[in-house]
Design a protein around this motif. Structure first.
Motif, PDB file in Angstrom:
ATOM      1  N   VAL A   1      54.109  54.617  31.365  1.00 28.39           N
ATOM      2  CA  VAL A   1      54.443  55.840  30.628  1.00 28.39           C
ATOM      3  C   VAL A   1      55.762  55.662  29.878  1.00 28.39           C
ATOM      4  O   VAL A   1      55.883  56.048  28.705  1.00 28.39           O
ATOM      5  CB  VAL A   1      54.510  57.047  31.585  1.00 28.39           C
ATOM      6  N   LEU A   2      56.737  55.056  30.515  1.00 24.30           N
ATOM      7  CA  LEU A   2      58.030  54.851  29.849  1.00 24.30           C
ATOM      8  C   LEU A   2      57.915  53.834  28.714  1.00 24.30           C
ATOM      9  O   LEU A   2      58.568  53.985  27.678  1.00 24.30           O
ATOM     10  CB  LEU A   2      59.082  54.403  30.867  1.00 24.30           C
ATOM     11  N   MET A   3      57.090  52.817  28.895  1.00 24.61           N
ATOM     12  CA  MET A   3      56.912  51.827  27.830  1.00 24.61           C
ATOM     13  C   MET A   3      56.194  52.437  26.628  1.00 24.61           C
ATOM     14  O   MET A   3      56.459  52.051  25.478  1.00 24.61           O
ATOM     15  CB  MET A   3      56.167  50.602  28.347  1.00 24.61           C
ATOM     16  N   LEU A   4      55.303  53.381  26.863  1.00 27.76           N
ATOM     17  CA  LEU A   4      54.657  54.080  25.755  1.00 27.76           C
ATOM     18  C   LEU A   4      55.651  54.929  24.969  1.00 27.76           C
ATOM     19  O   LEU A   4      55.413  55.242  23.800  1.00 27.76           O
ATOM     20  CB  LEU A   4      53.505  54.949  26.265  1.00 27.76           C
ATOM     21  N   ALA A   5      56.739  55.288  25.622  1.00 31.66           N
ATOM     22  CA  ALA A   5      57.807  56.041  24.968  1.00 31.66           C
ATOM     23  C   ALA A   5      58.844  55.100  24.350  1.00 31.66           C
ATOM     24  O   ALA A   5      59.974  55.514  24.073  1.00 31.66           O
ATOM     25  CB  ALA A   5      58.464  56.983  25.951  1.00 31.66           C
ATOM     26  N   ASN A   6      58.471  53.820  24.161  1.00 31.68           N
ATOM     27  CA  ASN A   6      59.318  52.800  23.528  1.00 31.68           C
ATOM     28  C   ASN A   6      60.590  52.477  24.316  1.00 31.68           C
ATOM     29  O   ASN A   6      61.642  52.203  23.731  1.00 31.68           O
ATOM     30  CB  ASN A   6      59.672  53.191  22.087  1.00 31.68           C
ATOM     31  N   VAL A   7      60.495  52.497  25.629  1.00 35.67           N
ATOM     32  CA  VAL A   7      61.600  52.072  26.491  1.00 35.67           C
ATOM     33  C   VAL A   7      61.359  50.599  26.808  1.00 35.67           C
ATOM     34  O   VAL A   7      60.233  50.205  27.115  1.00 35.67           O
ATOM     35  CB  VAL A   7      61.637  52.918  27.781  1.00 35.67           C
ATOM     36  N   PRO A   8      62.397  49.755  26.730  1.00 31.87           N
ATOM     37  CA  PRO A   8      62.212  48.322  27.042  1.00 31.87           C
ATOM     38  C   PRO A   8      61.677  48.122  28.466  1.00 31.87           C
ATOM     39  O   PRO A   8      61.913  48.935  29.364  1.00 31.87           O
ATOM     40  CB  PRO A   8      63.619  47.743  26.911  1.00 31.87           C
ATOM     41  N   LEU A   9      60.954  47.013  28.666  1.00 29.99           N
ATOM     42  CA  LEU A   9      60.258  46.750  29.923  1.00 29.99           C
ATOM     43  C   LEU A   9      61.177  46.782  31.132  1.00 29.99           C
ATOM     44  O   LEU A   9      60.884  47.461  32.126  1.00 29.99           O
ATOM     45  CB  LEU A   9      59.541  45.394  29.851  1.00 29.99           C
ATOM     46  N   LEU A  10      62.282  46.044  31.117  1.00 29.93           N
ATOM     47  CA  LEU A  10      63.162  45.988  32.293  1.00 29.93           C
ATOM     48  C   LEU A  10      63.805  47.334  32.595  1.00 29.93           C
ATOM     49  O   LEU A  10      63.942  47.719  33.762  1.00 29.93           O
ATOM     50  CB  LEU A  10      64.226  44.907  32.105  1.00 29.93           C
ATOM     51  N   VAL A  11      64.175  48.059  31.549  1.00 29.61           N
ATOM     52  CA  VAL A  11      64.759  49.385  31.754  1.00 29.61           C
ATOM     53  C   VAL A  11      63.696  50.329  32.308  1.00 29.61           C
ATOM     54  O   VAL A  11      63.955  51.101  33.242  1.00 29.61           O
ATOM     55  CB  VAL A  11      65.351  49.930  30.426  1.00 29.61           C
TER      56      VAL A  11
ATOM     57  N   LEU B   1      61.075  49.504  34.057  1.00 32.19           N
ATOM     58  CA  LEU B   1      60.798  49.103  35.435  1.00 32.19           C
ATOM     59  C   LEU B   1      61.881  49.613  36.386  1.00 32.19           C
ATOM     60  O   LEU B   1      61.579  50.120  37.473  1.00 32.19           O
ATOM     61  CB  LEU B   1      60.666  47.586  35.529  1.00 32.19           C
ATOM     62  N   ALA B   2      63.131  49.492  35.980  1.00 37.04           N
ATOM     63  CA  ALA B   2      64.232  49.968  36.827  1.00 37.04           C
ATOM     64  C   ALA B   2      64.155  51.483  37.021  1.00 37.04           C
ATOM     65  O   ALA B   2      64.318  51.988  38.146  1.00 37.04           O
ATOM     66  CB  ALA B   2      65.570  49.582  36.213  1.00 37.04           C
ATOM     67  N   ILE B   3      63.883  52.200  35.958  1.00 27.42           N
ATOM     68  CA  ILE B   3      63.761  53.656  36.062  1.00 27.42           C
ATOM     69  C   ILE B   3      62.550  54.020  36.912  1.00 27.42           C
ATOM     70  O   ILE B   3      62.604  54.945  37.738  1.00 27.42           O
ATOM     71  CB  ILE B   3      63.679  54.288  34.655  1.00 27.42           C
ATOM     72  N   ALA B   4      61.459  53.301  36.727  1.00 29.27           N
ATOM     73  CA  ALA B   4      60.236  53.589  37.484  1.00 29.27           C
ATOM     74  C   ALA B   4      60.438  53.394  38.983  1.00 29.27           C
ATOM     75  O   ALA B   4      59.920  54.174  39.790  1.00 29.27           O
ATOM     76  CB  ALA B   4      59.099  52.701  36.988  1.00 29.27           C
ATOM     77  N   ILE B   5      61.178  52.373  39.357  1.00 34.36           N
ATOM     78  CA  ILE B   5      61.445  52.134  40.784  1.00 34.36           C
ATOM     79  C   ILE B   5      62.239  53.290  41.369  1.00 34.36           C
ATOM     80  O   ILE B   5      61.928  53.799  42.455  1.00 34.36           O
ATOM     81  CB  ILE B   5      62.166  50.787  40.990  1.00 34.36           C
ATOM     82  N   VAL B   6      63.254  53.742  40.642  1.00 39.61           N
ATOM     83  CA  VAL B   6      64.085  54.839  41.140  1.00 39.61           C
ATOM     84  C   VAL B   6      63.301  56.150  41.166  1.00 39.61           C
ATOM     85  O   VAL B   6      63.386  56.920  42.130  1.00 39.61           O
ATOM     86  CB  VAL B   6      65.361  54.970  40.267  1.00 39.61           C
ATOM     87  N   VAL B   7      62.509  56.403  40.139  1.00 45.99           N
ATOM     88  CA  VAL B   7      61.757  57.658  40.060  1.00 45.99           C
ATOM     89  C   VAL B   7      60.598  57.672  41.058  1.00 45.99           C
ATOM     90  O   VAL B   7      60.234  58.724  41.578  1.00 45.99           O
ATOM     91  CB  VAL B   7      61.247  57.873  38.614  1.00 45.99           C
ATOM     92  N   SER B   8      60.030  56.510  41.355  1.00 40.09           N
ATOM     93  CA  SER B   8      58.866  56.476  42.251  1.00 40.09           C
ATOM     94  C   SER B   8      59.214  56.778  43.704  1.00 40.09           C
ATOM     95  O   SER B   8      58.328  57.172  44.478  1.00 40.09           O
ATOM     96  CB  SER B   8      58.162  55.124  42.154  1.00 40.09           C
ATOM     97  N   PHE B   9      60.467  56.613  44.104  1.00 40.38           N
ATOM     98  CA  PHE B   9      60.844  56.945  45.488  1.00 40.38           C
ATOM     99  C   PHE B   9      60.605  58.426  45.795  1.00 40.38           C
ATOM    100  O   PHE B   9      59.848  58.742  46.714  1.00 40.38           O
ATOM    101  CB  PHE B   9      62.286  56.556  45.788  1.00 40.38           C
ATOM    102  N   PRO B  10      61.232  59.350  45.072  1.00 38.91           N
ATOM    103  CA  PRO B  10      60.963  60.763  45.402  1.00 38.91           C
ATOM    104  C   PRO B  10      59.534  61.194  45.074  1.00 38.91           C
ATOM    105  O   PRO B  10      58.950  62.007  45.786  1.00 38.91           O
ATOM    106  CB  PRO B  10      61.980  61.542  44.572  1.00 38.91           C
TER     107      PRO B  10
END
Length: 119
Positions: free
Chosen positions: A35-45, A47-56
């Motif tokens: 979802v973040l990559m579809l919003a033109n966010v770079p892959l590593l960024v 992935l890092a956001i996804a890891i943090v957001v996926s916890f809660p």
């Protein structure tokens, strides 16, 4: 008879629950990353956001699966604790209640008896 089959079923269910929990967590991270990559966010960024957001999100969305895994871990810990207590009692030479069925006669198990059982 169903009581004898329940521990085996719980063990199988625990493995399945744990695998499903792991796959669901990884899928959640992958979904948020896509979802973040579809919003033109770079892959590593992303992935890092996804890891943090996926916890809660995982705590909220996977609550039932998480509680089943936790219950399986608790049951497994109790079985290990009971087995450890039984083995320690056997090493002290005390007769265990479970040992009555496997032909142990006399007041307790000696070191030689324990060695013979291992073979």
């Amino acid at each position: 008879m169903s009581e004898q089959r329940d521990p085996a079923d719980r063990g199988d269910t625990f493995a399945v629950d744990l695998t499903l929990h792991l796959l669901a967590r990884l899928g959640l991270v992958a979904l948020v990353t896509i979802v973040l990559m579809l919003a033109n966010v770079p892959l590593l960024v992303a992935l890092a956001i996804a890891i943090v957001v996926s916890f809660p999100l995982g705590l909220l969305l996977l609550r039932r699966l998480h509680s089943r895994v936790t219950a399986g871990l608790a049951a497994r810990g109790e079985r290990r604790k009971a087995e450890r207590a039984r083995l320690r009692a056997e090493l002290r030479g005390e007769r265990c209640e479970d040992a009555a069925g496997d032909g142990a006669a006399g007041g307790g198990a000696t070191g030689q008896d324990i060695d013979e059982r291992r073979e």
